[in-house]
Design a protein around this motif. Structure first.
Motif, PDB file in Angstrom:
ATOM      1  N   GLU A 110       0.824  -1.213   0.000  1.00  0.00           N
ATOM      2  CA  GLU A 110       0.000   0.000   0.000  1.00  0.00           C
ATOM      3  C   GLU A 110       0.859   1.265   0.000  1.00  0.00           C
ATOM      4  N   PHE A 111       1.921   1.261   0.789  1.00  0.00           N
ATOM      5  CA  PHE A 111       2.830   2.400   0.845  1.00  0.00           C
ATOM      6  C   PHE A 111       3.456   2.649  -0.523  1.00  0.00           C
ATOM      7  N   LEU A 112       3.955   1.581  -1.148  1.00  0.00           N
ATOM      8  CA  LEU A 112       4.591   1.718  -2.457  1.00  0.00           C
ATOM      9  C   LEU A 112       3.578   2.112  -3.533  1.00  0.00           C
ATOM     10  N   ARG A 113       2.349   1.634  -3.400  1.00  0.00           N
ATOM     11  CA  ARG A 113       1.294   2.041  -4.332  1.00  0.00           C
ATOM     12  C   ARG A 113       1.055   3.541  -4.240  1.00  0.00           C
ATOM     13  N   HIS A 114       1.003   4.025  -3.002  1.00  0.00           N
ATOM     14  CA  HIS A 114       0.820   5.466  -2.786  1.00  0.00           C
ATOM     15  C   HIS A 114       1.982   6.261  -3.404  1.00  0.00           C
ATOM     16  N   ILE A 115       3.192   5.785  -3.201  1.00  0.00           N
ATOM     17  CA  ILE A 115       4.374   6.443  -3.770  1.00  0.00           C
ATOM     18  C   ILE A 115       4.284   6.469  -5.291  1.00  0.00           C
ATOM     19  N   MET A 116       3.891   5.352  -5.899  1.00  0.00           N
ATOM     20  CA  MET A 116       3.806   5.295  -7.351  1.00  0.00           C
ATOM     21  C   MET A 116       2.753   6.265  -7.878  1.00  0.00           C
ATOM     22  N   VAL A 117       1.588   6.290  -7.251  1.00  0.00           N
ATOM     23  CA  VAL A 117       0.523   7.194  -7.698  1.00  0.00           C
ATOM     24  C   VAL A 117       0.961   8.649  -7.530  1.00  0.00           C
ATOM     25  N   SER A 118       1.571   8.961  -6.407  1.00  0.00           N
ATOM     26  CA  SER A 118       2.051  10.337  -6.177  1.00  0.00           C
ATOM     27  C   SER A 118       3.100  10.733  -7.203  1.00  0.00           C
ATOM     28  N   THR A 119       3.993   9.816  -7.510  1.00  0.00           N
ATOM     29  CA  THR A 119       5.037  10.079  -8.496  1.00  0.00           C
ATOM     30  C   THR A 119       4.421  10.276  -9.875  1.00  0.00           C
ATOM     31  N   ALA A 120       3.448   9.454 -10.219  1.00  0.00           N
ATOM     32  CA  ALA A 120       2.768   9.598 -11.508  1.00  0.00           C
ATOM     33  C   ALA A 120       2.053  10.942 -11.594  1.00  0.00           C
ATOM     34  N   GLU A 121       1.375  11.335 -10.525  1.00  0.00           N
ATOM     35  CA  GLU A 121       0.701  12.641 -10.496  1.00  0.00           C
ATOM     36  C   GLU A 121       1.700  13.767 -10.707  1.00  0.00           C
ATOM     37  N   LYS A 122       2.816  13.680 -10.006  1.00  0.00           N
ATOM     38  CA  LYS A 122       3.863  14.701 -10.078  1.00  0.00           C
ATOM     39  C   LYS A 122       4.374  14.880 -11.505  1.00  0.00           C
ATOM     40  N   HIS A 123       4.346  13.811 -12.280  1.00  0.00           N
ATOM     41  CA  HIS A 123       4.871  13.848 -13.646  1.00  0.00           C
ATOM     42  C   HIS A 123       3.756  13.811 -14.688  1.00  0.00           C
ATOM     43  N   GLY A 124       2.584  14.320 -14.312  1.00  0.00           N
ATOM     44  CA  GLY A 124       1.475  14.429 -15.251  1.00  0.00           C
ATOM     45  C   GLY A 124       0.980  13.089 -15.768  1.00  0.00           C
ATOM     46  N   PHE A 125       1.075  12.067 -14.954  1.00  0.00           N
ATOM     47  CA  PHE A 125       0.657  10.703 -15.303  1.00  0.00           C
ATOM     48  C   PHE A 125       1.368  10.184 -16.554  1.00  0.00           C
ATOM     49  N   ASN A 126       2.610  10.648 -16.733  1.00  0.00           N
ATOM     50  CA  ASN A 126       3.451  10.148 -17.822  1.00  0.00           C
ATOM     51  C   ASN A 126       4.044   8.822 -17.360  1.00  0.00           C
ATOM     52  N   LEU A 127       3.458   7.740 -17.828  1.00  0.00           N
ATOM     53  CA  LEU A 127       3.867   6.414 -17.364  1.00  0.00           C
ATOM     54  C   LEU A 127       5.202   5.976 -17.943  1.00  0.00           C
ATOM     55  N   GLN A 128       5.766   6.770 -18.838  1.00  0.00           N
ATOM     56  CA  GLN A 128       7.090   6.469 -19.392  1.00  0.00           C
ATOM     57  C   GLN A 128       8.202   7.217 -18.648  1.00  0.00           C
TER      58      GLN A 128
END
Length: 54
Positions: free
Chosen positions: A8-26
């Motif tokens: 759950e912690f890592l999921r939160h980190i991934m979502v936050s990181t994706a948000e920070k980068h405009g959901f650019n999954l690359q």
């Protein structure tokens, strides 16, 4: 921290990181967070088979 909490912690980190980068999954940071989450999920599935079923 148990494995479920770590996932759950890592999921939160991934979502936050994706948000920070405009959901650019690359984005390399998003990819790195995703890989780390994937590894934790795989570990959880090996250690706690019931986790895979939920």
């Amino acid at each position: 921290m148990g494995i479920a909490e770590k996932v759950e912690f890592l999921r939160h980190i991934m979502v936050s990181t994706a948000e920070k980068h405009g959901f650019n999954l690359q984005n390399p940071e998003v990819l790195a967070a995703s890989r780390e989450l994937d590894q934790a999920i795989l570990l959880a599935m090996r250690v706690q088979p019931k986790y895979a079923a939920s």
